[in-house]
Write a protein that holds these residues in place. Structure first.
Motif, PDB file in Angstrom:
ATOM      1  N   ALA A 326      29.441  -1.441   3.368  1.00  0.00           N
ATOM      2  CA  ALA A 326      29.069  -2.731   3.955  1.00  0.00           C
ATOM      3  C   ALA A 326      28.236  -3.581   3.012  1.00  0.00           C
ATOM      4  O   ALA A 326      28.281  -4.822   3.076  1.00  0.00           O
ATOM      5  N   THR A 327      27.460  -2.944   2.116  1.00  0.00           N
ATOM      6  CA  THR A 327      26.549  -3.690   1.251  1.00  0.00           C
ATOM      7  C   THR A 327      27.103  -3.906  -0.147  1.00  0.00           C
ATOM      8  O   THR A 327      26.413  -4.441  -1.018  1.00  0.00           O
ATOM      9  N   ALA A 328      28.331  -3.488  -0.381  1.00  0.00           N
ATOM     10  CA  ALA A 328      28.982  -3.700  -1.674  1.00  0.00           C
ATOM     11  C   ALA A 328      29.641  -5.073  -1.708  1.00  0.00           C
ATOM     12  O   ALA A 328      29.845  -5.714  -0.673  1.00  0.00           O
ATOM     13  N   LEU A 329      29.971  -5.560  -2.904  1.00  0.00           N
ATOM     14  CA  LEU A 329      30.771  -6.774  -3.009  1.00  0.00           C
ATOM     15  C   LEU A 329      32.059  -6.577  -2.213  1.00  0.00           C
ATOM     16  O   LEU A 329      32.724  -5.556  -2.333  1.00  0.00           O
ATOM     17  N   GLY A 330      32.385  -7.559  -1.386  1.00  0.00           N
ATOM     18  CA  GLY A 330      33.549  -7.428  -0.509  1.00  0.00           C
ATOM     19  C   GLY A 330      33.219  -6.831   0.834  1.00  0.00           C
ATOM     20  O   GLY A 330      34.065  -6.803   1.734  1.00  0.00           O
ATOM     21  N   GLY A 331      31.982  -6.326   1.006  1.00  0.00           N
ATOM     22  CA  GLY A 331      31.564  -5.726   2.271  1.00  0.00           C
ATOM     23  C   GLY A 331      31.053  -6.770   3.242  1.00  0.00           C
ATOM     24  O   GLY A 331      30.997  -7.968   2.955  1.00  0.00           O
ATOM     25  N   ARG A 332      30.635  -6.293   4.415  1.00  0.00           N
ATOM     26  CA  ARG A 332      30.186  -7.185   5.482  1.00  0.00           C
ATOM     27  C   ARG A 332      28.959  -7.981   5.098  1.00  0.00           C
ATOM     28  O   ARG A 332      28.839  -9.161   5.427  1.00  0.00           O
TER      29      ARG A 332
END
Length: 396
Positions: A326-332
């Motif tokens: 969720a906290t990666a690039l592309g995540g929420r």
């Protein structure tokens, strides 16, 4: 909102170990921010410098140091020291001058030339200084504290060393896309596990480095921004600089003891959580409104704690958030799209300013390969020694 100020320019000196003066780094960042804003140095009404105590005497008067380096032109100067929160305090000082009508255009600069290895206290005997005491009495270096903090999360919440490694892998992937980052190489979980143990359970790649670097912002009134041809600039809507409340029941650098809670019930919220809550309240937003966040990842375990402090998830759920991506690039909700301190390292007076530079580029939609699509609202979270809270909310 009437209390918004505009971010017209953002600039940085790439971070690394360059072996030159912090003044040189700050001047490069300042000129980059001025060029980005399209503002002539002679039109700047005030300079706020975030101080470094390791750069020799000029570091204690950073505002004047940078004004002199850029060329005396009569601007007001302010110098701010608040340890790792110096940059946010400098932004707040600039904002106060703009909102008070004392200045329309303020340049904020932070720069440092950091020592090798972990930070140690400056020389001299200071037995009444808790930061000096924790080194001299306990031998509690910053990495030692990070290790103890990681162990606490493991004991209370069930976090694992694999969870910590996931944070580094995520941030390294983002940092590889950032031309200002010191470390621009993707890292695998196996490489984190194979790096040397520094403070068990944390390894070398779990802990941020010390770096040289600089960041700068040109902040203006909204009226100036519109007159200058920027009708819809990135805006700073809130700056939180709160302190802890009594009693403080969780150990936090540099203190080596907690307050007694025998007569007073402790707050239901941690100090770090109170930093974000104050920023949300002032900005009139909540964590559900965020597009991204930049947080102070001195170690991988500390980043997980910030997820919870910012309200991105519940208590003990930080590791779950990183496991889900969720906290990666592309995540929420991308966290540390810049690469964070994992990719930059610490240049103490510059890092809170650098966080706002990243928010600015993201909210403009100019962050390139690390761009968070449709970013509209973002927050920073940072913490300095001695109860210096630091959080900035920016919107577009």
């Amino acid at each position: 909102m009437t209390d918004d100020i505009a971010v017209l320019g953002a600039g940085m000196h790439p971070w690394g170990k360059w072996g030159r003066s912090f003044v040189e780094y700050g001047t490069v960042a300042a000129r980059a921010a001025l060029a980005d804003a399209g503002v002539d140095w002679r039109d700047v009404h005030a300079v706020v410098g975030a101080d470094t105590v390791r750069g020799g005497y000029p570091g204690h008067v950073a505002g004047a140091t940078f004004a002199r380096a850029l060329g005396w032109q009569g601007a007001r100067v302010t110098s701010v020291y608040a340890a790792c929160a110096s940059g946010a305090q400098a932004i707040n000082a600039a904002r106060a001058q703009i909102l008070a009508g004392m200045a329309d255009v303020v340049l904020v600069v932070g720069a440092d030339a950091a020592p090798k290895g972990f930070f140690a206290p400056p020389g001299g005997e200071r037995p009444d200084d808790p930061d000096w005491l924790r080194f001299r009495v306990l031998g509690a270096t910053n990495p030692a504290y990070f290790g103890l903090f990681a162990r606490r999360r493991m004991a209370l919440h069930g976090d694992t060393v694999e969870d910590f490694a996931r944070v580094k892998v995520k941030n390294a992937a983002a940092g590889a896309l950032n031309p200002n980052a010191r470390y621009r190489k993707a890292v695998s979980a196996e490489e984190v596990a194979a790096s040397a143990v520094v403070a068990d359970p944390l390894r070398l790649l779990d802990i941020c480095a010390t770096s040289d670097g600089a960041a700068a912002l040109v902040l203006t009134s909204m009226d100036f921004a519109r007159r200058h041809g920027a009708p819809d600039p990135v805006r700073i809507r809130a700056v939180s600089t709160v302190t802890p409340t009594y009693p403080r029941t969780v150990l936090d650098l540099p203190d080596i003891a907690t307050d007694s809670a025998a007569a007073v019930e402790p707050s239901p919220h941690s100090f770090r959580a109170s930093i974000a809550r104050a920023a949300y309240e002032e900005a009139g937003i909540g964590p559900e409104d965020l597009s991204l966040a930049e947080v102070y990842d001195l170690s991988t375990a500390l980043e997980l704690e910030w997820y919870e402090d910012l309200g991105l998830c519940g208590t003990a759920e930080g590791a779950k958030l990183v496991r889900e991506g969720a906290t990666a690039l592309g995540g929420r909700i991308p966290v540390n799209a810049s690469g964070g301190l994992a990719s930059f390292g610490e240049a103490v007076p510059a890092q809170a300013i650098a966080q706002v530079c990243e928010l600015t580029w993201q909210l403009r939609g100019t962050a390139g390969a690390r761009q968070v699509p449709g970013a509209r609202v973002a927050i920073t979270a940072n913490q300095g020694l001695f109860g210096h809270g630091s959080s900035v909310v920016a919107v577009r």
